[in-house]
Every structure is written in C-alpha cells, then in structure tokens.
Scaffold this motif. Structure first.
Motif, PDB file in Angstrom:
ATOM      1  N   ASP A 179      10.284   4.240  -6.139  1.00 49.77           N
ATOM      2  CA  ASP A 179       9.603   2.960  -5.976  1.00 49.77           C
ATOM      3  C   ASP A 179       8.633   2.981  -4.791  1.00 49.77           C
ATOM      4  N   GLY A 180       7.379   2.586  -5.071  1.00 51.01           N
ATOM      5  CA  GLY A 180       6.403   2.419  -3.999  1.00 51.01           C
ATOM      6  C   GLY A 180       5.694   3.675  -3.524  1.00 51.01           C
ATOM      7  N   ASP A 223      10.103   2.665  -1.196  1.00 49.40           N
ATOM      8  CA  ASP A 223       9.632   1.283  -1.044  1.00 49.40           C
ATOM      9  C   ASP A 223      10.371   0.515   0.050  1.00 49.40           C
ATOM     10  N   HIS A 275       2.460  -4.636  -0.991  1.00 48.49           N
ATOM     11  CA  HIS A 275       1.721  -4.354  -2.225  1.00 48.49           C
ATOM     12  C   HIS A 275       1.694  -5.625  -3.045  1.00 48.49           C
ATOM     13  N   ASP A 320       5.861   3.025  -9.320  1.00 44.45           N
ATOM     14  CA  ASP A 320       5.427   1.781  -9.963  1.00 44.45           C
ATOM     15  C   ASP A 320       4.175   1.196  -9.333  1.00 44.45           C
ATOM     16  N   HIS A 321       3.949   1.490  -8.071  1.00 41.87           N
ATOM     17  CA  HIS A 321       2.799   1.001  -7.305  1.00 41.87           C
ATOM     18  C   HIS A 321       2.810   1.767  -5.999  1.00 41.87           C
ATOM     19  N   THR A 334       7.110  -4.774  -8.150  1.00 37.95           N
ATOM     20  CA  THR A 334       8.121  -4.053  -8.908  1.00 37.95           C
ATOM     21  C   THR A 334       8.617  -4.790 -10.151  1.00 37.95           C
TER      22      THR A 334
HETATM   23 ZN   LIG Z   1       8.154  -1.293  -6.476  1.00 43.87          ZN
END
Ligand SMILES: [Zn+2]
Length: 423
Positions: free
Chosen positions: A10-11, A190, A357, A235-236, A46
């Motif tokens: 994540d992230g 993240d 984000h 995801d980002h 997310t």
């Molecule tokens: Zn995320």
C-alpha cells in the motif's frame, strides 16, 4: 489450474523502487512485465482503489466515490468514513446497495472463489467483497461466504509486524490453497509514510521490510509450478504535505455556506476532496466552483459532465471534485512531490510534512505494477497508459471468466503479439 495472486504494498511510489530500497521487487521485475505509466484512480485513496480494483470500474459506476463520502439519508447529506467496519452495511441500508457493480469475489464465487488477506482499514478490506461471496481476513473481523465469521480470524496489528504475520498465513493458507484469486494487501509502506517524512531513515527501513515480505511471498508462489498470474504493485503513491487547508471553513468565509449547514458538505480525501451539494441548492454549484478556482491551493476542479474525466459522476449529491495543488518540489530528504492537503474531519491527523495522497499529483498517481505469467514477457517494460481498473479484466481473462462492460481493459493486449510469441 489457472490462478491469480495479487500482492499490494500500500502506498508504494514507483520512483522509490530501487535496488537499495526494494531489491526483491527489482529482482521480480526481471521475471515480469512492468508498467511504467500506471495510474491510480481519483481520489487516489485506498478504499476507492480497492473498490475500483474489485469491480474493474471507476467510482462513477461502482458507487464508491471516496475514502470519505456523503450519503443522502432522509433528504439530508451526511458524512461517512468508508474505513469504518460498519460503512458497507450502513450504505446498503441508506442506498439499497453496497457496490453497484459485481466484484471479482462475486464473479469467482463458483469458480474457485476469492480470498483476501488485508491489513489496511476495515472498510478498504471489505470493499473487495462487501456482500460476502468469498473470504476476507481482517483484524476487525474475518468472514467467509454469507458474511459468516471464519474459524480462524486474523489477529494482527496495523503496520509491518502485522503485515509479516499476515503474509505468513497468506503463504500457508492462500498460496498453498486452491482459491482462483488470492489477494495480499499490506499496510506498509503506507502506514509509515503517513507518520514520517518520505525518504527519512524510518521510511526507508519500512520500505525495505515491506519489500522483504513481498520477496518471501513471491518465492512461495514461484515454488508452486502452476499457471499463476502474479500481480505485484501498489494502489497509489504519496506526496509530501506542504500545507493544509480547511475547505469547509473557506466556503463559510466566502459566504457560500452557513457554518455547520449540511446543504453543502465537504468530504476531505487527503490531497483531494469531494464536495456534495444538496439538490435544493444546486444553483450554488457554479459560485462554489468559481471560488475554488480562484485559490492558489486548488490544482484542478471538476463538476457536472467533467466529473467523468476523473471517473466520477454527478450522482447522489456529488457536485465537485477537487485535486489540491501539487508541485515537483522536494522535501528535506530530497523526495519530490509536494501537495496541499484538505483538512481532515475533526480529530484526524493532518499529516503536515509527512506523506499523503488522494489527488492527481504526479507521485501519488504513480503506483507500481508488475505482472508475471502467461502472456506477459519477462523483463519487458510497457509504457502504454494503464490503470487500477485494468486489473480485474486482466485477472478474469487469465482465469477464463467471461466479463464485459468493465471500465478497465485486459492488459494482455496487444494480445495478438503475445499470442504469436507463445505459439
Ligand atoms: Zn493505499
């Protein structure tokens, strides 16, 4: 047997994948096709990404528009935190549906099923399968088909230690199991990126640790000689928060809304925001939009039909989408990408100086995507534009599950080329 396994860090920003920070991912890139123009959705958050991943559709069609959203109840707009475990039951009660498009878990229910191990927010975890077709393991409650509690819940903590414990179970139960789709969604990097400056020693140590977890799971998947599509990515990305703006207070100061009123509701989404306007007040939308455009802290504003440009639609009171101003300036550790953030709901941290984000900034919109398996060449770099919504059609194609009418496209394309190389 065709299977798909997805590992999400994540992230993770694409520019932070390097042999020093993430040696396992760099090694995996040699076996996989990597996508160097991959993008997140809007908001790049997310829970939104999770629903877009699960359905292969943008928020306009899957109905999950933000990490924080407003829902209409008894003719009034109210803010809801999608991360809470009760969000989807609440949304079902208020709107009649959880997600408006089928998830991969639903499409795979009688084709081997889907199993998700997830250590982010409860709402993001349940967005993969809000109606209980497969199994979702989460520390806030693990449930199988029919939303029934599982025998062995996931008793872990948010952060790297929990991620590691979760990955152990993922290898032992999901990789070794038979589910058609297995998803491992780590909470790092993240969680740490929100708490410390990007590029700081604490951040880099967590990045390394998350990479090591991914490496161990990739190795376990590789040991099983199967027709497995292995997707590794994020995801980002993140931007550094350089300033925090209270959009609701701005609208009050501009005389566009009354303090505390619920006819215009700001849903902060990190470095993005969604502004809902009650249908009775629709005539105020142009003035709100004009005021936002006149500020230095707004990067881009979308309303009406232009919401489609960011995968949103003017439904259920959603009037305006805002991406906060972003620049390529560097932070104290030399990491580029600084954004203004929308002040979050009362009681939540504003992340000033740390990562955030949600918007359309370059680095938050540069997640990682690498795919290994049938139809994807080892070591290839693909520069065509790809998005999170492309993963569902790609996975369903690999699994031989018919699907149509998704926003995303099958990334096996150009299929003809790969088909010729295979035969
Ligand atoms: Zn995320």
């Amino acid at each position: 047997m065709a299977r798909a396994i997805v590992i999400i860090l994540d992230g993770l920003r694409r520019d932070l994948v390097s042999s020093e920070t993430t040696p396992n991912l760099v090694r995996f890139a040699e076996e996989a096709t990597r996508f160097t123009a991959h993008r997140s959705v809007f908001p790049s958050a997310t829970r939104v990404v999770s629903a877009a991943f699960a359905t292969g559709c943008h928020p306009a069609r899957n109905g999950l528009c933000g990490n924080t959203v407003a829902l209409m109840a008894d003719g009034r707009l109210g803010l809801h935190d999608v991360g809470k475990p009760e969000f989807f039951p609440t949304k079902r009660r208020l709107t009649g549906v959880t997600l408006e498009r089928p998830t991969m878990a639903e499409r795979l229910a009688d084709r081997g099923g889907a199993v998700v191990f997830n250590n982010v927010s409860p709402g993001a975890a349940y967005a993969h399968d809000p109606d209980g077709f497969g199994t979702v393991y989460h520390r806030a409650g693990s449930r199988g088909p029919g939303l029934r509690a599982v025998a062995k819940p996931l008793d872990i903590a948010l952060g790297i230690d929990g991620d590691r414990a979760m990955a152990d179970r993922f290898v032992a139960e999901a990789v070794a199991g038979e589910a058609a789709l297995a998803v491992l969604w780590l909470s790092e990097p993240d969680t740490t990126q929100h708490a410390v400056p990007l590029g700081s020693p604490d951040h880099l140590a967590t990045l390394k640790a998350a990479d090591a977890i991914a490496g161990r799971v990739i190795a376990a998947v590789s040991e099983r000689d199967e027709d497995t599509l292995l997707v590794v990515g994020s995801d980002h990305g993140h931007q550094t928060v350089g300033n925090v703006i209270d959009i609701d207070a701005f609208l009050v100061a501009e005389g566009l809304k009354t303090k505390g009123a619920d006819d215009i509701v700001v849903a902060p989404n990190g470095t993005g925001a969604l502004i809902y306007v009650h249908p009775d007040r629709a005539e105020s939308i142009p003035a709100v939009e004009r005021a936002l455009r006149g500020t230095p802290w707004v990067g881009a504003v979308f309303s009406g039909d232009r919401l489609a440009e960011v995968g949103q639609a003017p439904n259920a009171g959603l009037a305006i989408a805002v991406s906060m101003a972003a620049s390529d300036a560097t932070n104290a550790f030399g990491v580029p990408g600084v954004s203004v953030a929308a002040r979050p709901a009362a009681g939540k941290a504003d992340r000033l100086g740390c990562g955030q984000h949600g918007g359309l900034g370059r680095f938050e919109q540069s997640p990682v995507l690498m795919i290994r398996g049938r139809g994807f060449s080892a070591g290839e770099e693909r520069t065509d534009a790809t998005s999170i919504v492309d993963l569902a059609p790609t996975i369903l194609t690999h699994l031989g599950v018919p699907h149509a009418d998704l926003d995303g496209r099958d990334l096996h394309a150009p299929l003809e080329l790969h088909g010729e190389q295979r035969s």
